[in-house]
Motif scaffolding. Structure first.
Motif, PDB file in Angstrom:
ATOM      1  N   MET A  42       0.830  -1.215   0.000  1.00  0.00           N
ATOM      2  CA  MET A  42       0.000   0.000   0.000  1.00  0.00           C
ATOM      3  C   MET A  42       0.860   1.258   0.000  1.00  0.00           C
ATOM      4  N   PHE A  43       2.103   1.114   0.463  1.00  0.00           N
ATOM      5  CA  PHE A  43       2.991   2.281   0.553  1.00  0.00           C
ATOM      6  C   PHE A  43       3.864   2.346  -0.688  1.00  0.00           C
ATOM      7  N   LYS A  44       3.583   3.346  -1.525  1.00  0.00           N
ATOM      8  CA  LYS A  44       4.242   3.412  -2.830  1.00  0.00           C
ATOM      9  C   LYS A  44       5.451   4.346  -2.822  1.00  0.00           C
ATOM     10  N   GLY A  45       5.422   5.299  -1.888  1.00  0.00           N
ATOM     11  CA  GLY A  45       6.466   6.327  -1.911  1.00  0.00           C
ATOM     12  C   GLY A  45       7.746   5.895  -1.215  1.00  0.00           C
ATOM     13  N   GLN A  50       7.964   8.998   3.830  1.00  0.00           N
ATOM     14  CA  GLN A  50       6.709   8.584   4.446  1.00  0.00           C
ATOM     15  C   GLN A  50       6.827   8.657   5.978  1.00  0.00           C
ATOM     16  N   LYS A  53       6.620  12.198   7.113  1.00  0.00           N
ATOM     17  CA  LYS A  53       5.235  12.706   7.087  1.00  0.00           C
ATOM     18  C   LYS A  53       4.459  12.217   8.301  1.00  0.00           C
ATOM     19  N   LYS A  81      -8.464  10.992   2.814  1.00  0.00           N
ATOM     20  CA  LYS A  81      -7.316  10.595   1.981  1.00  0.00           C
ATOM     21  C   LYS A  81      -7.006   9.118   2.170  1.00  0.00           C
ATOM     22  N   HIS A  82      -7.069   8.662   3.424  1.00  0.00           N
ATOM     23  CA  HIS A  82      -6.764   7.254   3.714  1.00  0.00           C
ATOM     24  C   HIS A  82      -7.802   6.309   3.123  1.00  0.00           C
ATOM     25  N   TYR A  85      -6.615   5.842  -0.184  1.00  0.00           N
ATOM     26  CA  TYR A  85      -5.450   4.937  -0.236  1.00  0.00           C
ATOM     27  C   TYR A  85      -5.891   3.481  -0.100  1.00  0.00           C
ATOM     28  N   VAL A  87      -7.299   2.266   2.785  1.00  0.00           N
ATOM     29  CA  VAL A  87      -7.118   1.844   4.184  1.00  0.00           C
ATOM     30  C   VAL A  87      -8.466   1.385   4.767  1.00  0.00           C
ATOM     31  N   GLN A  91      -7.312  -1.814   9.954  1.00  0.00           N
ATOM     32  CA  GLN A  91      -5.872  -1.546   9.815  1.00  0.00           C
ATOM     33  C   GLN A  91      -5.416  -0.438  10.774  1.00  0.00           C
ATOM     34  N   TYR A  92      -6.357   0.369  11.247  1.00  0.00           N
ATOM     35  CA  TYR A  92      -6.000   1.397  12.235  1.00  0.00           C
ATOM     36  C   TYR A  92      -5.509   0.750  13.533  1.00  0.00           C
ATOM     37  N   VAL A  95      -1.878  -0.288  12.971  1.00  0.00           N
ATOM     38  CA  VAL A  95      -1.007   0.895  13.010  1.00  0.00           C
ATOM     39  C   VAL A  95      -0.845   1.381  14.454  1.00  0.00           C
ATOM     40  N   TYR A 123      -4.143   8.229  20.277  1.00  0.00           N
ATOM     41  CA  TYR A 123      -4.184   7.585  18.958  1.00  0.00           C
ATOM     42  C   TYR A 123      -5.625   7.192  18.620  1.00  0.00           C
ATOM     43  N   MET A 130     -10.540  10.063  12.031  1.00  0.00           N
ATOM     44  CA  MET A 130     -10.243   9.722  10.631  1.00  0.00           C
ATOM     45  C   MET A 130     -11.267   8.724  10.073  1.00  0.00           C
TER      46      MET A 130
HETATM   47  C1  HEM Z   1      -3.822   8.219  13.226  1.00  0.00           C
HETATM   48  C2  HEM Z   1      -3.449   7.431  12.211  1.00  0.00           C
HETATM   49  C3  HEM Z   1      -2.663   7.849  10.998  1.00  0.00           C
HETATM   50  C4  HEM Z   1      -1.949   9.004  10.743  1.00  0.00           C
HETATM   51  C5  HEM Z   1      -1.716  10.200  11.676  1.00  0.00           C
HETATM   52  C6  HEM Z   1      -1.414   8.880   9.390  1.00  0.00           C
HETATM   53  C7  HEM Z   1      -0.670   9.847   8.728  1.00  0.00           C
HETATM   54  C8  HEM Z   1      -0.377   9.836   7.379  1.00  0.00           C
HETATM   55  C9  HEM Z   1       0.154  10.953   6.642  1.00  0.00           C
HETATM   56  C10 HEM Z   1       0.472  12.332   7.246  1.00  0.00           C
HETATM   57  C11 HEM Z   1       0.278  10.577   5.351  1.00  0.00           C
HETATM   58  C12 HEM Z   1       0.769  11.438   4.198  1.00  0.00           C
HETATM   59  C13 HEM Z   1      -0.423  12.070   3.515  1.00  0.00           C
HETATM   60  C14 HEM Z   1       0.001  13.008   2.400  1.00  0.00           C
HETATM   61  O1  HEM Z   1       0.897  12.656   1.614  1.00  0.00           O
HETATM   62  O2  HEM Z   1      -0.598  14.085   2.300  1.00  0.00           O
HETATM   63  C15 HEM Z   1      -0.166   9.202   5.262  1.00  0.00           C
HETATM   64  C16 HEM Z   1      -0.171   8.454   4.107  1.00  0.00           C
HETATM   65  C17 HEM Z   1      -0.505   7.111   4.062  1.00  0.00           C
HETATM   66  N1  HEM Z   1      -0.958   6.348   5.117  1.00  0.00           N
HETATM   67 FE1  HEM Z   1      -1.348   6.992   6.977  1.00  0.00          FE
HETATM   68  N2  HEM Z   1      -1.801   7.681   8.862  1.00  0.00           N
HETATM   69  C18 HEM Z   1      -2.546   7.015   9.802  1.00  0.00           C
HETATM   70  C19 HEM Z   1      -3.120   5.763   9.667  1.00  0.00           C
HETATM   71  C20 HEM Z   1      -2.871   4.921   8.612  1.00  0.00           C
HETATM   72  C21 HEM Z   1      -3.350   3.553   8.541  1.00  0.00           C
HETATM   73  C22 HEM Z   1      -4.214   2.840   9.586  1.00  0.00           C
HETATM   74  C23 HEM Z   1      -2.904   3.033   7.377  1.00  0.00           C
HETATM   75  C24 HEM Z   1      -3.133   1.616   6.932  1.00  0.00           C
HETATM   76  C25 HEM Z   1      -2.221   0.841   6.439  1.00  0.00           C
HETATM   77  C26 HEM Z   1      -2.169   4.089   6.678  1.00  0.00           C
HETATM   78  C27 HEM Z   1      -1.598   3.999   5.428  1.00  0.00           C
HETATM   79  C28 HEM Z   1      -1.152   5.061   4.671  1.00  0.00           C
HETATM   80  C29 HEM Z   1      -0.821   4.977   3.250  1.00  0.00           C
HETATM   81  C30 HEM Z   1      -0.900   3.711   2.386  1.00  0.00           C
HETATM   82  C31 HEM Z   1      -0.419   6.264   2.854  1.00  0.00           C
HETATM   83  C32 HEM Z   1       0.032   6.723   1.478  1.00  0.00           C
HETATM   84  C33 HEM Z   1       1.418   6.271   1.229  1.00  0.00           C
HETATM   85  C34 HEM Z   1       1.899   6.563  -0.177  1.00  0.00           C
HETATM   86  O3  HEM Z   1       1.641   7.668  -0.670  1.00  0.00           O
HETATM   87  O4  HEM Z   1       2.525   5.686  -0.748  1.00  0.00           O
HETATM   88  N3  HEM Z   1      -2.161   5.207   7.474  1.00  0.00           N
HETATM   89  N4  HEM Z   1      -0.565   8.786   6.517  1.00  0.00           N
END
Ligand code: HEM
Length: 138
Positions: A42-45, A50, A53, A81-82, A85, A87, A91-92, A95, A123, A130
């Motif tokens: 799921m994480f491409k970058g 990442q 961020k 946004k998630h 993605y 999500v 999955q929360y 995390v 959290y 979210m």
């Molecule tokens: C409180 C919980 C979470 C926070 C604070 C958080 C925070 C972030 C932030 C700040 C970004 C970057 C967004 C951007 O580029 O504008 C991001 C991207 C992402 N997050 Fe989370 N996230 C949370 C939960 C999760 C969960 C549960 C998952 C599940 C696997 C997840 C998966 C991802 C993915 C796949 C991306 C994009 C990655 C990419 O661009 O390749 N996140 N998250």
């Protein structure tokens, strides 16, 4: 409900993590993908970016715990946004588990039960904000 004491515990412990944020991010993703390898694709970058961020977002939330109202719209946007993605709600939890584990590694003995519960509540609050926003947008 997050109490003033919990806010202090989270803010003080976060200060100890900030200087090691890069290492904490590496630990976090290592643990996350160990808990659920299916999350990896799921994480491409770039993972370093990442990690930055993620740490920045947690830092913003931690700094604003006394005025969460101010960041709710940004947290809601992040939830939507998630959803995009891909999500899923469960999955929360994974995390959250990886985050608490990472804090335990970073804080050592300073990761007391009170600190753990405070982080877990914070959290949980972010995650439910979210998820609610994602549900409303779906
Ligand atoms: C409180 C919980 C979470 C926070 C604070 C958080 C925070 C972030 C932030 C700040 C970004 C970057 C967004 C951007 O580029 O504008 C991001 C991207 C992402 N997050 Fe989370 N996230 C949370 C939960 C999760 C969960 C549960 C998952 C599940 C696997 C997840 C998966 C991802 C993915 C796949 C991306 C994009 C990655 C990419 O661009 O390749 N996140 N998250």
């Amino acid at each position: 409900m997050v109490t003033t004491e919990q806010i202090n515990l989270v803010q003080d412990s976060w200060k100890q993590v900030v200087p090691i944020a890069d290492q904490a991010a590496v630990l976090f993703y290592g643990r996350l993908f160990e808990l659920d390898p299916a999350l990896k694709p799921m994480f491409k970058g770039d993972m370093l970016e990442q990690g930055e961020k993620l740490m920045r977002m947690v830092g913003i939330a931690v700094d604003n715990l006394e005025r969460l109202d101010a960041i709710v719209p940004a947290v809601q946007d992040l939830g939507v946004k998630h959803l995009e993605y891909g999500v899923k709600n469960y999955q929360y939890d994974t995390v959250g588990e990886a985050l608490l584990w990472t804090l335990g590694q970073g804080l050592g003995d300073a990761f007391t039960t009170e600190v753990m519960v405070a982080w877990s509540d914070v959290y949980g609050l972010l995650a439910s904000t979210m998820k609610d926003a994602a549900r409303a947008a779906a």
